[in-house]
Enzyme design. Structure first.
Site, PDB file in Angstrom:
ATOM      1  N   CYS A 192     -19.643 -36.993 -36.094  1.00  0.00           N
ATOM      2  CA  CYS A 192     -20.001 -35.866 -36.982  1.00  0.00           C
ATOM      3  C   CYS A 192     -19.417 -34.544 -36.478  1.00  0.00           C
ATOM      4  O   CYS A 192     -18.974 -34.438 -35.331  1.00  0.00           O
ATOM      5  CB  CYS A 192     -21.512 -35.721 -37.052  1.00  0.00           C
ATOM      6  SG  CYS A 192     -22.387 -37.252 -37.348  1.00  0.00           S
TER       7      CYS A 192
HETATM    8  N1  GLN Z   1     -24.656 -41.864 -34.568  1.00  0.00           N
HETATM    9  C1  GLN Z   1     -25.045 -40.854 -35.494  1.00  0.00           C
HETATM   10  C2  GLN Z   1     -25.178 -41.377 -36.908  1.00  0.00           C
HETATM   11  O1  GLN Z   1     -24.735 -42.426 -37.242  1.00  0.00           O
HETATM   12  C3  GLN Z   1     -24.135 -39.649 -35.435  1.00  0.00           C
HETATM   13  C4  GLN Z   1     -22.778 -40.013 -35.883  1.00  0.00           C
HETATM   14  C5  GLN Z   1     -21.709 -39.056 -35.513  1.00  0.00           C
HETATM   15  O2  GLN Z   1     -21.765 -38.170 -34.686  1.00  0.00           O
HETATM   16  N2  GLN Z   1     -20.649 -39.327 -36.133  1.00  0.00           N
HETATM   17  O3  GLN Z   1     -25.736 -40.724 -37.709  1.00  0.00           O
END
Ligand code: GLN
Length: 262
Positions: free
Chosen positions: A2
């Site tokens: 994210c």
């Molecule tokens: N693991 C978390 C999720 O799936 C954050 C994902 C991310 O940072 N891309 O929401």
């Protein structure tokens, strides 16, 4: 992985942070520059939190749609002003559900929280940490995801009065010990200050006399952006920011520490 950002300072429109800059959050949702191998785009939802009243609780908008496709939000963002903002665009970790509740920010009162990264070995690796939470916290998780559990762990510490920086640092240290190799960029604001960890992912900070911004990637070419070193906690408020090494970092002997950092 994210992308997320937090801002505190004079009231600004959400669009001035999330839509208008050259490398705004919406640009980072489809053209991120520094994903470090953790996915390619951030298409699995997004969210924004802000403060409608100066001393009131945060309001939130969350969606499971790609940020770039939500034209209604673009219009609302242009008309919504706040002195504090936290927003995120999500790239779901493989195996984790996609719905609006899984998108950051996670919130309680004035607290807004986001996680950029992944808990390795989810969910078994952190079963012991989860078991220490009140059962009702587990029954009311926003989503069965690593990020929602990280918020529950941070919130539990905040509720007992732990300093926000120590809460992030303590949770990052505990999770890294239980789930080695995790990526734990945590981001927290109360609308007046920002606390964040850089733990195996990109993070930058920019402060001036009036405002503070912390973001996965700089929003624009402003020379004031500074990278946050890996395995550091950054605390930022208008006019100042400070980076503090976290546990396990090969740091100078005289490195400052904060209460609760292990
Ligand atoms: N693991 C978390 C999720 O799936 C954050 C994902 C991310 O940072 N891309 O929401």
């Amino acid at each position: 992985m994210c992308r997320h950002l937090a801002y505190v300072g004079p009231p600004v429109t959400l669009a001035s942070l999330l839509i208008e800059p050259a490398h705004s959050l919406v640009h980072q949702s489809y053209a991120p520059a520094d994903m470090r191998g953790g996915g390619t785009v951030n298409a699995d939802g997004f969210g924004a939190g802000w403060y409608p009243e100066p001393d009131g609780p945060a309001a939130r908008y969350r969606s499971a749609r790609p940020m770039w496709s939500d034209t209604s939000f673009t219009a609302v963002a242009a008309a919504t002003r706040s002195a504090g903002v936290l927003a995120a665009a999500r790239s779901a970790t493989v195996g984790m559900p996609v719905h609006d509740g899984a998108a950051a920010p996670f919130a309680e009162g004035r607290w807004l929280f986001s996680h950029n990264g992944v808990v390795r070995g989810w969910p078994r690796s952190v079963g012991g940490l989860a078991a220490a939470l009140p059962v009702t916290d587990l029954l009311t998780l926003d989503a069965p995801t690593d990020s929602a559990l990280l918020w529950a762990l941070v919130r539990h510490r905040l509720r007992t009065g732990t300093d926000p920086g120590a809460a992030l640092a303590g949770v990052a240290a505990d999770v890294a010990a239980s789930a080695p190799g995790s990526r734990l960029n945590l981001l927290l604001t109360d609308g007046t200050g920002i606390w964040a960890t850089a733990w195996h992912h990109s993070l930058s900070v920019r402060t001036d006399q009036h405002s503070a911004l912390v973001a996965s990637e700089p929003l624009d070419p402003d020379p004031g952006w500074r990278p946050v070193p890996d395995r550091h906690l950054v605390t930022a408020s208008p006019g100042t920011h400070r980076c503090i090494p976290l546990a396990g970092t090969p740091a100078p002997a005289a490195a400052p520490t904060i209460q609760g950092v292990r």
